[in-house]
Write a protein that holds these residues in place. Sequence first.
Motif, short mmCIF file in Angstrom:
data_model
loop_
_atom_site.label_atom_id
_atom_site.label_comp_id
_atom_site.label_asym_id
_atom_site.label_seq_id
_atom_site.Cartn_x
_atom_site.Cartn_y
_atom_site.Cartn_z
N LEU A 144 0.83 -1.22 0.00
CA LEU A 144 0.00 0.00 0.00
C LEU A 144 0.86 1.26 0.00
N THR A 145 1.94 1.24 0.77
CA THR A 145 2.85 2.39 0.79
C THR A 145 3.47 2.61 -0.58
N THR A 146 3.92 1.53 -1.19
CA THR A 146 4.52 1.63 -2.53
C THR A 146 3.49 2.13 -3.53
N ALA A 147 2.26 1.59 -3.46
CA ALA A 147 1.20 2.03 -4.38
C ALA A 147 0.91 3.52 -4.18
N GLY A 148 0.90 3.97 -2.93
CA GLY A 148 0.68 5.40 -2.66
C GLY A 148 1.81 6.26 -3.20
N ASN A 149 3.04 5.78 -3.05
CA ASN A 149 4.19 6.52 -3.58
C ASN A 149 4.16 6.57 -5.10
N ILE A 150 3.73 5.49 -5.73
CA ILE A 150 3.62 5.47 -7.19
C ILE A 150 2.57 6.49 -7.63
N GLU A 151 1.42 6.51 -6.96
CA GLU A 151 0.37 7.47 -7.31
C GLU A 151 0.84 8.91 -7.14
N ARG A 152 1.55 9.16 -6.04
CA ARG A 152 2.08 10.52 -5.81
C ARG A 152 3.08 10.88 -6.90
N ALA A 153 3.98 9.96 -7.23
CA ALA A 153 4.98 10.21 -8.27
C ALA A 153 4.30 10.48 -9.61
N MET A 154 3.23 9.75 -9.92
CA MET A 154 2.51 9.99 -11.17
C MET A 154 1.84 11.37 -11.16
N ALA A 155 1.26 11.74 -10.04
CA ALA A 155 0.61 13.04 -9.95
C ALA A 155 1.61 14.18 -10.12
N VAL A 156 2.76 14.06 -9.49
CA VAL A 156 3.78 15.10 -9.61
C VAL A 156 4.31 15.14 -11.05
N THR A 157 4.50 13.98 -11.64
CA THR A 157 4.98 13.92 -13.01
C THR A 157 4.01 14.63 -13.95
N ARG A 158 2.73 14.46 -13.73
CA ARG A 158 1.72 15.13 -14.57
C ARG A 158 1.78 16.66 -14.41
N ARG A 159 2.22 17.12 -13.24
CA ARG A 159 2.32 18.56 -12.99
C ARG A 159 3.54 19.20 -13.64
N THR A 160 4.41 18.39 -14.23
CA THR A 160 5.64 18.96 -14.80
C THR A 160 5.41 19.68 -16.11
N THR A 161 4.24 19.51 -16.73
CA THR A 161 3.97 20.26 -17.95
C THR A 161 3.93 21.74 -17.61
N GLN A 162 4.31 22.56 -18.54
CA GLN A 162 4.41 23.99 -18.30
C GLN A 162 3.60 24.78 -19.33
N PRO A 163 2.27 24.66 -19.30
CA PRO A 163 1.46 25.34 -20.32
C PRO A 163 1.59 26.86 -20.29
N LEU A 164 1.76 27.45 -19.12
CA LEU A 164 1.90 28.91 -19.06
C LEU A 164 3.22 29.36 -19.69
N LEU A 165 4.27 28.59 -19.49
CA LEU A 165 5.54 28.91 -20.14
C LEU A 165 5.42 28.75 -21.65
N GLU A 166 4.77 27.68 -22.09
CA GLU A 166 4.55 27.49 -23.53
C GLU A 166 3.80 28.68 -24.11
N ASN A 167 2.78 29.14 -23.39
CA ASN A 167 2.01 30.30 -23.83
C ASN A 167 2.89 31.54 -23.90
N TYR A 168 3.75 31.73 -22.92
CA TYR A 168 4.65 32.89 -22.92
C TYR A 168 5.61 32.85 -24.11
N LEU A 169 6.08 31.68 -24.43
CA LEU A 169 7.04 31.57 -25.54
C LEU A 169 6.42 31.97 -26.87
N ASP A 170 5.23 31.46 -27.14
CA ASP A 170 4.64 31.61 -28.46
C ASP A 170 3.36 32.43 -28.51
N GLY A 171 2.78 32.70 -27.37
CA GLY A 171 1.53 33.46 -27.35
C GLY A 171 0.31 32.62 -27.62
N THR A 172 0.45 31.30 -27.62
CA THR A 172 -0.68 30.40 -27.86
C THR A 172 -0.61 29.23 -26.90
N LEU A 173 -1.75 28.68 -26.60
CA LEU A 173 -1.83 27.43 -25.84
C LEU A 173 -2.35 26.38 -26.80
#
Length: 174
Positions: A144-173
């Motif tokens: 259960l601890t490992t499964a929880g750590n995997i879920e947390r790692a997946m959630a953090v990994t999904r947060r690594t996208t940077q849509p606001l930075l992409e928008n700043y670079l090109d002016g589009t999302l």
Amino acid sequence: MGAGDLSAALWQERRQLELLLFRLETQRLHVLAGNLKWLGFTASEMESVLDRMRFEALARSVESAAVAAEWGLPAQAPLVGLVAGAPPGAWPEVLQDHLEGLRELLRQLGDAARANEDTLRRVDRQPAAGASGETDTAGDLDHLTTAGNIERAMAVTRRTTQPLLENYLDGTLD
């Protein structure tokens, strides 16, 4: 404030993206090596980088708005707009280099995040070690601890996208 300060802010943001990329790759290597006990640490390290990136994005926004005003551009001008509106001299080239470097880092970050998610999904589907149908409270707790750590790692990994930075670079999302 000026173009030099904006360039410094962009360097800082690039540095944080490189650090985030490093953290993602480190996490994936630990998972591939079977070192799932480190997932909590790697997730925490990525969260720390993401927190610093929010600060760096704010600093960049302030510097960018000041440069845009100085150059007679709208305050919310994207980086591609600043490159196009920069006065003759070195700034168009310097900002273009930042634009290209940031785009490449975002591409690498996206690739690394997808690879991490795929790797974490494969690990998450594996049965618990020693799953024999017998009651093993310690083993169940570890699973259960490992499964929880995997879920947390997946959630953090999904947060690594940077849509606001992409928008700043090109002016589009996208």
